[in-house]
Scaffold this motif. Structure first.
Motif, PDB file in Angstrom:
ATOM      1  N   TYR A   1      69.610  31.544  69.405  1.00  0.00           N
ATOM      2  CA  TYR A   1      68.288  31.841  69.963  1.00  0.00           C
ATOM      3  C   TYR A   1      68.378  33.044  70.908  1.00  0.00           C
ATOM      4  O   TYR A   1      67.582  33.982  70.811  1.00  0.00           O
ATOM      5  CB  TYR A   1      67.734  30.617  70.696  1.00  0.00           C
ATOM      6  CG  TYR A   1      66.376  30.866  71.284  1.00  0.00           C
ATOM      7  CD1 TYR A   1      65.227  30.717  70.524  1.00  0.00           C
ATOM      8  CD2 TYR A   1      66.239  31.287  72.602  1.00  0.00           C
ATOM      9  CE1 TYR A   1      63.974  30.971  71.062  1.00  0.00           C
ATOM     10  CE2 TYR A   1      64.994  31.539  73.143  1.00  0.00           C
ATOM     11  CZ  TYR A   1      63.864  31.380  72.369  1.00  0.00           C
ATOM     12  OH  TYR A   1      62.641  31.639  72.905  1.00  0.00           O
TER      13      TYR A   1
ATOM     14  N   ALA B   1      68.791  36.272  69.092  1.00  0.00           N
ATOM     15  CA  ALA B   1      67.544  36.703  68.450  1.00  0.00           C
ATOM     16  C   ALA B   1      66.583  37.305  69.465  1.00  0.00           C
ATOM     17  O   ALA B   1      66.038  38.393  69.246  1.00  0.00           O
ATOM     18  CB  ALA B   1      66.889  35.531  67.726  1.00  0.00           C
TER      19      ALA B   1
ATOM     20  N   ASP C   1      70.822  40.143  67.320  1.00  0.00           N
ATOM     21  CA  ASP C   1      70.951  39.770  65.906  1.00  0.00           C
ATOM     22  C   ASP C   1      69.931  40.599  65.130  1.00  0.00           C
ATOM     23  O   ASP C   1      68.722  40.376  65.226  1.00  0.00           O
ATOM     24  CB  ASP C   1      70.695  38.275  65.716  1.00  0.00           C
ATOM     25  CG  ASP C   1      71.016  37.799  64.313  1.00  0.00           C
ATOM     26  OD1 ASP C   1      70.850  38.580  63.353  1.00  0.00           O
ATOM     27  OD2 ASP C   1      71.423  36.630  64.171  1.00  0.00           O
TER      28      ASP C   1
ATOM     29  N   ARG D   1      68.912  40.653  62.222  1.00  0.00           N
ATOM     30  CA  ARG D   1      68.014  39.965  61.281  1.00  0.00           C
ATOM     31  C   ARG D   1      66.669  39.626  61.908  1.00  0.00           C
ATOM     32  O   ARG D   1      65.672  39.460  61.191  1.00  0.00           O
ATOM     33  CB  ARG D   1      68.661  38.675  60.777  1.00  0.00           C
ATOM     34  CG  ARG D   1      69.913  38.893  59.947  1.00  0.00           C
ATOM     35  CD  ARG D   1      70.559  37.583  59.595  1.00  0.00           C
ATOM     36  NE  ARG D   1      71.022  36.934  60.825  1.00  0.00           N
ATOM     37  CZ  ARG D   1      71.549  35.712  60.874  1.00  0.00           C
ATOM     38  NH1 ARG D   1      71.674  34.999  59.766  1.00  0.00           N
ATOM     39  NH2 ARG D   1      71.962  35.205  62.010  1.00  0.00           N
ATOM     40  N   TYR D   2      66.611  39.532  63.230  1.00  0.00           N
ATOM     41  CA  TYR D   2      65.387  39.094  63.894  1.00  0.00           C
ATOM     42  C   TYR D   2      64.764  40.164  64.780  1.00  0.00           C
ATOM     43  O   TYR D   2      63.804  39.894  65.497  1.00  0.00           O
ATOM     44  CB  TYR D   2      65.670  37.823  64.715  1.00  0.00           C
ATOM     45  CG  TYR D   2      66.291  36.750  63.864  1.00  0.00           C
ATOM     46  CD1 TYR D   2      65.557  36.125  62.861  1.00  0.00           C
ATOM     47  CD2 TYR D   2      67.625  36.385  64.019  1.00  0.00           C
ATOM     48  CE1 TYR D   2      66.127  35.163  62.051  1.00  0.00           C
ATOM     49  CE2 TYR D   2      68.202  35.410  63.217  1.00  0.00           C
ATOM     50  CZ  TYR D   2      67.449  34.813  62.240  1.00  0.00           C
ATOM     51  OH  TYR D   2      68.015  33.862  61.434  1.00  0.00           O
ATOM     52  N   ARG D   3      65.264  41.379  64.717  1.00  0.00           N
ATOM     53  CA  ARG D   3      64.709  42.436  65.574  1.00  0.00           C
ATOM     54  C   ARG D   3      63.245  42.706  65.273  1.00  0.00           C
ATOM     55  O   ARG D   3      62.495  43.100  66.166  1.00  0.00           O
ATOM     56  CB  ARG D   3      65.533  43.707  65.453  1.00  0.00           C
ATOM     57  CG  ARG D   3      66.830  43.602  66.198  1.00  0.00           C
ATOM     58  CD  ARG D   3      67.460  44.957  66.462  1.00  0.00           C
ATOM     59  NE  ARG D   3      68.780  44.734  67.028  1.00  0.00           N
ATOM     60  CZ  ARG D   3      69.897  45.216  66.530  1.00  0.00           C
ATOM     61  NH1 ARG D   3      69.863  45.999  65.471  1.00  0.00           N
ATOM     62  NH2 ARG D   3      71.053  44.950  67.096  1.00  0.00           N
ATOM     63  N   HIS D   4      62.822  42.478  64.041  1.00  0.00           N
ATOM     64  CA  HIS D   4      61.415  42.712  63.701  1.00  0.00           C
ATOM     65  C   HIS D   4      60.480  41.705  64.392  1.00  0.00           C
ATOM     66  O   HIS D   4      59.272  41.892  64.419  1.00  0.00           O
ATOM     67  CB  HIS D   4      61.220  42.679  62.179  1.00  0.00           C
ATOM     68  CG  HIS D   4      61.447  41.341  61.556  1.00  0.00           C
ATOM     69  ND1 HIS D   4      62.723  40.848  61.316  1.00  0.00           N
ATOM     70  CD2 HIS D   4      60.586  40.378  61.154  1.00  0.00           C
ATOM     71  CE1 HIS D   4      62.624  39.641  60.768  1.00  0.00           C
ATOM     72  NE2 HIS D   4      61.338  39.339  60.662  1.00  0.00           N
ATOM     73  N   TRP D   5      61.023  40.658  64.984  1.00  0.00           N
ATOM     74  CA  TRP D   5      60.229  39.699  65.751  1.00  0.00           C
ATOM     75  C   TRP D   5      59.879  40.235  67.139  1.00  0.00           C
ATOM     76  O   TRP D   5      59.002  39.704  67.809  1.00  0.00           O
ATOM     77  CB  TRP D   5      60.997  38.399  65.955  1.00  0.00           C
ATOM     78  CG  TRP D   5      61.227  37.558  64.744  1.00  0.00           C
ATOM     79  CD1 TRP D   5      60.778  37.760  63.473  1.00  0.00           C
ATOM     80  CD2 TRP D   5      61.979  36.341  64.702  1.00  0.00           C
ATOM     81  NE1 TRP D   5      61.206  36.770  62.641  1.00  0.00           N
ATOM     82  CE2 TRP D   5      61.947  35.873  63.377  1.00  0.00           C
ATOM     83  CE3 TRP D   5      62.684  35.615  65.650  1.00  0.00           C
ATOM     84  CZ2 TRP D   5      62.570  34.708  62.976  1.00  0.00           C
ATOM     85  CZ3 TRP D   5      63.310  34.449  65.253  1.00  0.00           C
ATOM     86  CH2 TRP D   5      63.255  34.000  63.925  1.00  0.00           C
TER      87      TRP D   5
END
Length: 77
Positions: free
Chosen positions: A56, A59, A64, A66-70
């Motif tokens: 978590y 992110a 991480d 994979r979650y940078r677009h969040w």
């Protein structure tokens, strides 16, 4: 992460008998539950809780990819 996930109603006794109990939220992240109804739970912070908390944090801090677009970057002037 390989953890089994089930969605089902829980009884209080299920929490007392659980290997690990944690809560999660956007402000708190993933935090272990050490006691319930003034009863000490078996594991203050188990391996699954630690692993989820680390994932978590990675992110939400952009560590991480994979979650940078969040995320929405905020820059101070």
């Amino acid at each position: 992460m390989g953890a089994e996930v089930r969605i089902e109603p829980l009884l209080r006794s299920d929490l007392y008998a659980a290997d690990e109990v944690f809560l999660s939220g956007t402000a708190a992240g993933v935090v272990p539950v050490g006691s319930l109804d003034n009863r000490e739970l078996p594991s203050q912070e188990g391996e699954l809780t630690k692993t989820l908390a680390q994932a978590y944090r990675a992110a939400v801090y952009g560590e991480d990819a994979r979650y940078r677009h969040w995320l929405t970057p905020v820059h101070s002037s």
